[in-house]
Design a protein around this motif. Structure first.
Motif, mmCIF file in Angstrom:
data_model
loop_
_atom_site.group_PDB
_atom_site.id
_atom_site.type_symbol
_atom_site.label_atom_id
_atom_site.label_comp_id
_atom_site.label_asym_id
_atom_site.label_seq_id
_atom_site.Cartn_x
_atom_site.Cartn_y
_atom_site.Cartn_z
ATOM 1 N N THR A 238 -32.411 -4.157 17.220
ATOM 2 C CA THR A 238 -31.427 -5.026 17.863
ATOM 3 C C THR A 238 -32.088 -5.861 18.962
ATOM 4 O O THR A 238 -33.248 -5.669 19.306
ATOM 5 N N GLY A 239 -31.304 -6.733 19.545
ATOM 6 C CA GLY A 239 -31.729 -7.520 20.699
ATOM 7 C C GLY A 239 -30.779 -8.682 20.892
ATOM 8 O O GLY A 239 -30.339 -9.302 19.919
ATOM 9 N N GLY A 240 -30.417 -8.975 22.133
ATOM 10 C CA GLY A 240 -29.505 -10.072 22.403
ATOM 11 C C GLY A 240 -30.187 -11.419 22.282
ATOM 12 O O GLY A 240 -31.326 -11.602 22.715
ATOM 13 N N VAL A 241 -29.479 -12.381 21.675
ATOM 14 C CA VAL A 241 -29.990 -13.741 21.533
ATOM 15 C C VAL A 241 -29.023 -14.689 22.250
ATOM 16 O O VAL A 241 -27.818 -14.632 22.005
ATOM 17 N N PRO A 242 -29.543 -15.562 23.140
ATOM 18 C CA PRO A 242 -30.953 -15.724 23.509
ATOM 19 C C PRO A 242 -31.391 -14.745 24.597
ATOM 20 O O PRO A 242 -30.560 -14.109 25.229
ATOM 21 N N GLY A 243 -32.692 -14.621 24.765
ATOM 22 C CA GLY A 243 -33.265 -13.922 25.901
ATOM 23 C C GLY A 243 -33.575 -12.452 25.727
ATOM 24 O O GLY A 243 -34.113 -11.819 26.616
ATOM 25 N N ARG A 244 -33.212 -11.860 24.581
ATOM 26 C CA ARG A 244 -33.482 -10.452 24.291
ATOM 27 C C ARG A 244 -32.876 -9.517 25.337
ATOM 28 O O ARG A 244 -33.410 -8.455 25.646
ATOM 29 N N ALA A 245 -31.738 -9.897 25.856
ATOM 30 C CA ALA A 245 -31.053 -9.070 26.861
ATOM 31 C C ALA A 245 -30.035 -8.167 26.177
ATOM 32 O O ALA A 245 -30.107 -7.917 24.973
ATOM 33 N N GLU A 246 -29.094 -7.646 26.945
ATOM 34 C CA GLU A 246 -28.053 -6.754 26.433
ATOM 35 C C GLU A 246 -27.346 -7.367 25.224
ATOM 36 O O GLU A 246 -27.260 -8.599 25.106
ATOM 37 N N ILE A 247 -26.821 -6.495 24.357
ATOM 38 C CA ILE A 247 -26.232 -6.968 23.099
ATOM 39 C C ILE A 247 -24.704 -7.064 23.179
ATOM 40 O O ILE A 247 -24.005 -6.919 22.181
ATOM 41 N N ASP A 248 -24.187 -7.344 24.356
ATOM 42 C CA ASP A 248 -22.739 -7.427 24.563
ATOM 43 C C ASP A 248 -22.268 -8.876 24.413
ATOM 44 O O ASP A 248 -22.917 -9.688 23.742
ATOM 45 N N ASP A 249 -21.145 -9.229 25.052
ATOM 46 C CA ASP A 249 -20.597 -10.567 24.870
ATOM 47 C C ASP A 249 -21.282 -11.626 25.731
ATOM 48 O O ASP A 249 -20.783 -12.746 25.850
ATOM 49 N N THR A 250 -22.422 -11.315 26.300
ATOM 50 C CA THR A 250 -23.210 -12.319 27.004
ATOM 51 C C THR A 250 -24.139 -13.064 26.055
ATOM 52 O O THR A 250 -24.852 -13.966 26.484
ATOM 53 N N GLN A 251 -24.162 -12.703 24.776
ATOM 54 C CA GLN A 251 -25.079 -13.329 23.814
ATOM 55 C C GLN A 251 -24.310 -13.710 22.548
ATOM 56 O O GLN A 251 -23.102 -13.499 22.455
ATOM 57 N N GLU A 252 -25.021 -14.272 21.561
ATOM 58 C CA GLU A 252 -24.328 -14.952 20.468
ATOM 59 C C GLU A 252 -24.085 -14.099 19.225
ATOM 60 O O GLU A 252 -23.344 -14.526 18.333
ATOM 61 N N LEU A 253 -24.691 -12.943 19.103
ATOM 62 C CA LEU A 253 -24.549 -12.121 17.904
ATOM 63 C C LEU A 253 -23.369 -11.159 18.016
ATOM 64 O O LEU A 253 -23.103 -10.607 19.083
ATOM 65 N N ASN A 254 -22.699 -10.929 16.904
ATOM 66 C CA ASN A 254 -21.584 -9.987 16.837
ATOM 67 C C ASN A 254 -22.119 -8.675 16.263
ATOM 68 O O ASN A 254 -22.090 -8.448 15.053
ATOM 69 N N TYR A 255 -22.611 -7.812 17.151
ATOM 70 C CA TYR A 255 -23.270 -6.597 16.683
ATOM 71 C C TYR A 255 -22.351 -5.611 15.977
ATOM 72 O O TYR A 255 -22.771 -4.974 15.005
ATOM 73 N N PRO A 256 -21.092 -5.426 16.394
ATOM 74 C CA PRO A 256 -20.237 -4.539 15.600
ATOM 75 C C PRO A 256 -20.119 -4.988 14.140
ATOM 76 O O PRO A 256 -20.169 -4.168 13.218
ATOM 77 N N ALA A 257 -19.971 -6.299 13.914
ATOM 78 C CA ALA A 257 -19.878 -6.807 12.543
ATOM 79 C C ALA A 257 -21.182 -6.597 11.789
ATOM 80 O O ALA A 257 -21.184 -6.247 10.594
ATOM 81 N N GLN A 288 -24.208 1.346 26.776
ATOM 82 C CA GLN A 288 -23.297 0.312 26.285
ATOM 83 C C GLN A 288 -23.687 -0.115 24.876
ATOM 84 O O GLN A 288 -22.839 -0.229 23.988
ATOM 85 N N ALA A 289 -24.975 -0.337 24.644
ATOM 86 C CA ALA A 289 -25.445 -0.764 23.328
ATOM 87 C C ALA A 289 -25.188 0.289 22.257
ATOM 88 O O ALA A 289 -24.810 -0.037 21.122
ATOM 89 N N VAL A 290 -25.381 1.550 22.623
ATOM 90 C CA VAL A 290 -25.130 2.641 21.683
ATOM 91 C C VAL A 290 -23.664 2.631 21.258
ATOM 92 O O VAL A 290 -23.336 2.773 20.076
ATOM 93 N N GLU A 291 -22.776 2.457 22.220
ATOM 94 C CA GLU A 291 -21.344 2.418 21.908
ATOM 95 C C GLU A 291 -20.986 1.193 21.053
ATOM 96 O O GLU A 291 -20.195 1.289 20.119
ATOM 97 N N ILE A 292 -21.565 0.055 21.370
ATOM 98 C CA ILE A 292 -21.280 -1.163 20.610
ATOM 99 C C ILE A 292 -21.678 -1.002 19.143
ATOM 100 O O ILE A 292 -20.972 -1.459 18.227
ATOM 101 N N CYS A 293 -22.797 -0.329 18.903
ATOM 102 C CA CYS A 293 -23.306 -0.179 17.535
ATOM 103 C C CYS A 293 -22.713 1.011 16.788
ATOM 104 O O CYS A 293 -23.001 1.211 15.604
ATOM 105 N N ASP A 294 -21.896 1.793 17.458
ATOM 106 C CA ASP A 294 -21.294 2.968 16.823
ATOM 107 C C ASP A 294 -19.993 2.562 16.137
ATOM 108 O O ASP A 294 -18.918 2.716 16.685
ATOM 109 N N VAL A 295 -20.106 2.050 14.929
ATOM 110 C CA VAL A 295 -18.946 1.496 14.224
ATOM 111 C C VAL A 295 -18.397 2.479 13.201
ATOM 112 O O VAL A 295 -19.065 3.419 12.794
#
Length: 295
Positions: A238-257, A288-295
């Protein structure tokens, strides 16, 4: 809020409060507000790992303790000296390193083949002894080598290793990296190139590391690619885009999907968190990332 309240209960309580109704929280704010409630109450349909280098300032034993507590099953990109440390905490190393010549010198250049083959063959018995069955590898930088020439050269070098890999039941996982931002000139920078290499090598002991961060930068179309080519992907990052930061709603990818798409393929391997925490508490970001990816 009580410290032992579950995150899900905490968010439910927050959602019912007048304050939340009058001032809606973003996902990031909600997680920050419920930080003490984050915990390992996971569905577990995605086996999760974390890349050690992203938390290099935290002693490995401390990271292992925290990882175990939040429901992670692995800390990866570790060599032989570190495997016993995490195994004390009941963790595995889902994707080890410890062989090869780095990212820039890989199988696309025949001048490195002898050294690469010797390096990986020396590591295979150590992996087996530690109960591990994967190892990372790289294409190397182009340095003027065309994509077709790179495919030919990688196929030749990797096929030299396949008999040993099959004997020891070790799967080599070649990482797909972006050559636009982070790894200029890297050859395996497109999923189609990697898939073609898998087809040419023709062994179940060679797969790709589909790094979602890197492939979003290079080509996008993440979920469609996973659905189409998942049989060639032996690992995910995983990794947030842009900037490789947190994978929450501060970036453009929808990680749960994206995680749901991975689950739907029947994938049984690991997904590793490989973002660089930007907020003051890196462990809270990891939870936070662990919870986001736990679908």
């Amino acid at each position: 809020m009580a410290i032992n309240t579950s995150r899900r209960t905490a968010l439910k309580n927050m959602a019912g409060s007048a304050a939340l109704l009058s001032s809606p929280m973003t996902l990031t704010e909600a997680f920050a507000a419920s930080d003490k409630a984050l915990g390992p109450e996971l569905k577990g349909r995605i086996k999760q790992s974390v890349c050690r280098w992203c938390y290099s300032k935290i002693p490995l034993e401390d990271l292992a303790r925290e990882a175990k507590a939040m429901g992670l099953q692995s800390i990866e990109l570790l060599g032989p000296n570190d495997w016993p440390v995490i195994q004390k905490y009941g963790l595995t190393c889902a994707l080890p390193n410890g062989a090869g010549m780095g990212i820039e010198k890989g199988f696309n250049n025949p001048i490195y083949h002898d050294d690469l083959v010797a390096s990986y063959e020396a590591l295979f018995p150590k992996l087996v002894e530690a109960g591990l069955n994967t190892v990372i590898c790289f294409s190397g930088n182009r340095k003027g080598i065309s994509d077709e020439e790179g495919l030919v050269n990688c196929t030749i070098g990797l096929k030299r290793l396949m008999p040993s890999a099959e004997k020891y039941k070790i799967t080599l996982i070649m990482e797909l990296l972006n050559s636009r931002v982070n790894h200029k000139d890297y050859q395996a920078d497109k999923s189609a190139w990697g898939v073609e290499l898998c087809k040419r090598v023709g062994s179940e002991r060679f797969k790709l590391l589909y790094d979602i961060y890197h492939m979003q930068i290079m080509e996008g179309d993440i979920i469609a690619t996973i659905k189409r080519d998942h049989q060639y992907f032996g690992h995910y990052h995983t990794g947030g885009v842009p900037g490789r930061a947190e994978i929450d709603d501060t970036q453009e990818l929808n990680y749960p999907a994206i995680m749901k798409a991975i689950v739907d393929t029947g994938y049984q391997g690991y997904v590793a968190q490989e973002f660089i925490p930007k907020r003051p508490d890196p462990i809270a970001s990891l939870k936070q990332a662990v919870e986001i990816c736990d679908v």
